[in-house]
Design an enzyme around this catalytic site. Sequence first.
Site, PDB file in Angstrom:
ATOM      1  N   GLY A 115       0.142  -2.941  10.423  1.00  0.00           N
ATOM      2  CA  GLY A 115       0.832  -2.439   9.241  1.00  0.00           C
ATOM      3  C   GLY A 115       0.641  -0.955   9.073  1.00  0.00           C
ATOM      4  O   GLY A 115      -0.177  -0.338   9.764  1.00  0.00           O
ATOM      5  N   THR A 154       0.040   3.382   2.722  1.00  0.00           N
ATOM      6  CA  THR A 154       0.365   4.700   2.175  1.00  0.00           C
ATOM      7  C   THR A 154      -0.399   5.789   2.920  1.00  0.00           C
ATOM      8  O   THR A 154       0.082   6.901   3.072  1.00  0.00           O
ATOM      9  CB  THR A 154      -0.025   4.725   0.686  1.00  0.00           C
ATOM     10  OG1 THR A 154       0.488   3.535   0.086  1.00  0.00           O
ATOM     11  CG2 THR A 154       0.560   5.922  -0.030  1.00  0.00           C
ATOM     12  N   ASP A 172      -1.820   0.757  -7.734  1.00  0.00           N
ATOM     13  CA  ASP A 172      -0.707   0.613  -6.797  1.00  0.00           C
ATOM     14  C   ASP A 172      -0.625  -0.833  -6.307  1.00  0.00           C
ATOM     15  O   ASP A 172      -0.448  -1.076  -5.115  1.00  0.00           O
ATOM     16  CB  ASP A 172      -0.885   1.588  -5.623  1.00  0.00           C
ATOM     17  CG  ASP A 172       0.390   1.761  -4.808  1.00  0.00           C
ATOM     18  OD1 ASP A 172       1.487   1.511  -5.357  1.00  0.00           O
ATOM     19  OD2 ASP A 172       0.293   2.144  -3.628  1.00  0.00           O
TER      20      ASP A 172
HETATM   21  P1  AMP Z   1      -2.498  -1.099   3.177  1.00  0.00           P
HETATM   22  O1  AMP Z   1      -2.740   0.305   3.639  1.00  0.00           O
HETATM   23  O2  AMP Z   1      -3.755  -1.776   2.727  1.00  0.00           O
HETATM   24  O3  AMP Z   1      -1.373  -1.201   2.205  1.00  0.00           O
HETATM   25  O4  AMP Z   1      -2.050  -1.900   4.489  1.00  0.00           O
HETATM   26  C1  AMP Z   1      -0.787  -1.801   5.058  1.00  0.00           C
HETATM   27  C2  AMP Z   1      -0.461  -3.123   5.711  1.00  0.00           C
HETATM   28  O5  AMP Z   1      -1.415  -3.444   6.732  1.00  0.00           O
HETATM   29  C3  AMP Z   1      -0.511  -4.301   4.732  1.00  0.00           C
HETATM   30  O6  AMP Z   1       0.719  -4.474   4.065  1.00  0.00           O
HETATM   31  C4  AMP Z   1      -0.846  -5.469   5.646  1.00  0.00           C
HETATM   32  O7  AMP Z   1       0.324  -5.989   6.249  1.00  0.00           O
HETATM   33  C5  AMP Z   1      -1.710  -4.829   6.724  1.00  0.00           C
HETATM   34  N1  AMP Z   1      -3.152  -5.008   6.396  1.00  0.00           N
HETATM   35  C6  AMP Z   1      -3.925  -4.219   5.617  1.00  0.00           C
HETATM   36  N2  AMP Z   1      -5.182  -4.688   5.517  1.00  0.00           N
HETATM   37  C7  AMP Z   1      -5.214  -5.819   6.260  1.00  0.00           C
HETATM   38  C8  AMP Z   1      -6.240  -6.804   6.543  1.00  0.00           C
HETATM   39  N3  AMP Z   1      -7.471  -6.708   6.050  1.00  0.00           N
HETATM   40  N4  AMP Z   1      -5.886  -7.860   7.302  1.00  0.00           N
HETATM   41  C9  AMP Z   1      -4.636  -7.957   7.812  1.00  0.00           C
HETATM   42  N5  AMP Z   1      -3.640  -7.096   7.577  1.00  0.00           N
HETATM   43  C10 AMP Z   1      -3.920  -6.021   6.821  1.00  0.00           C
END
Ligand code: AMP
Length: 320
Positions: free
Chosen positions: A12, A15, A153
């Site tokens: 993923g 931000t 957020d």
């Molecule tokens: P974030 O920066 O936390 O918004 O992460 C962006 C994307 O990465 C999220 O929408 C998830 O799809 C993926 N992601 C973040 N943290 C995790 C995690 N601990 N396990 C699996 N996928 C994650």
Amino acid sequence: MEDKYEKLEKVGEGTYGKVYKAKDKATGQLVALKKTRLEMDEEGVPPTALREISLLQMLSHSLYIVRLLSVEHVGHSNSALVDPNCDIKDQKKKKPSLYLVFEYLDTDLKKYIDSHRKGANPRPLPNSLVQSFLFQLCKGVAHCHSHGVLHRDLKPQNLLVDKEKGILKIADLGLGRAFTVPLKSYTHEIVTLWYRAPEVLLGTTHYSTAVDMWSVGCIFAEMARRQALFPGDSEFQQLLHIFRLLGTPSENLWPGVSSMRDWHVYPRWEPQNLARAVPSLDADGVDLLSKMLKYDPGDRISAKAAMDHSYFDSLDKSQF
Ligand code: AMP
């Protein structure tokens, strides 16, 4: 880092940067690696960063917050794991940085809702699941608020889901955004406004826990509809979406609204019937949603009070 973790794939983009799935070589445990914006200088890790990280570590002891497993320094000489495509010369130029290592969850709520809306087998999210996810979300938010931390957020992309166990956990907590959420992400993508509270859109400088409860309300409605409640593409459009459904706020409904920094004159819309926007919710669900979507932040229900609402009467709370 590369001695400890085997990097598997990008899962993923948040931000602030990319998120990678990796395997802890010692235990076989799957983890999510996230590079922070907090770059270290000659003096090491800045104290503000250390404070934020220890707060994150403390909060992540809740079952409803993604667990921070470890924090890793990556210096110039060993950053190959993190960016295998960049050559040695480039790596030498890079400042050392901090990586956060989180427990890995198989999906997020946005992907989960999408999988119920699109594809071969579109179907509603079961009402009992919406109820359980909302309760877990309120529990995680109440935990943050009781420690004086606002998320600011909350959105389906930031809520991770363990499909098998039916667990929902809050991710992307507070780190590096002591003051504001940026308008653009590090890749210049527009940061979504769909879950942003009206007082934030109208330029309040006094953020309160109520900003998170507005987002929780929007997420609740989206689980029930499988579609965003207020999908605005600019701050102005975002407000119009809200006003069209809930009515244009008046001084009566929200004292002080017309003297807020970014207030303008808007078309005068009457409140619509909220139940019609979320046909799959029962009367208790609509009542709880209406309390999360109160205009005046002081009137909005808290996470703790939401957990006691009659919408959750049929939920077996002992499992949480
Ligand atoms: P974030 O920066 O936390 O918004 O992460 C962006 C994307 O990465 C999220 O929408 C998830 O799809 C993926 N992601 C973040 N943290 C995790 C995690 N601990 N396990 C699996 N996928 C994650």
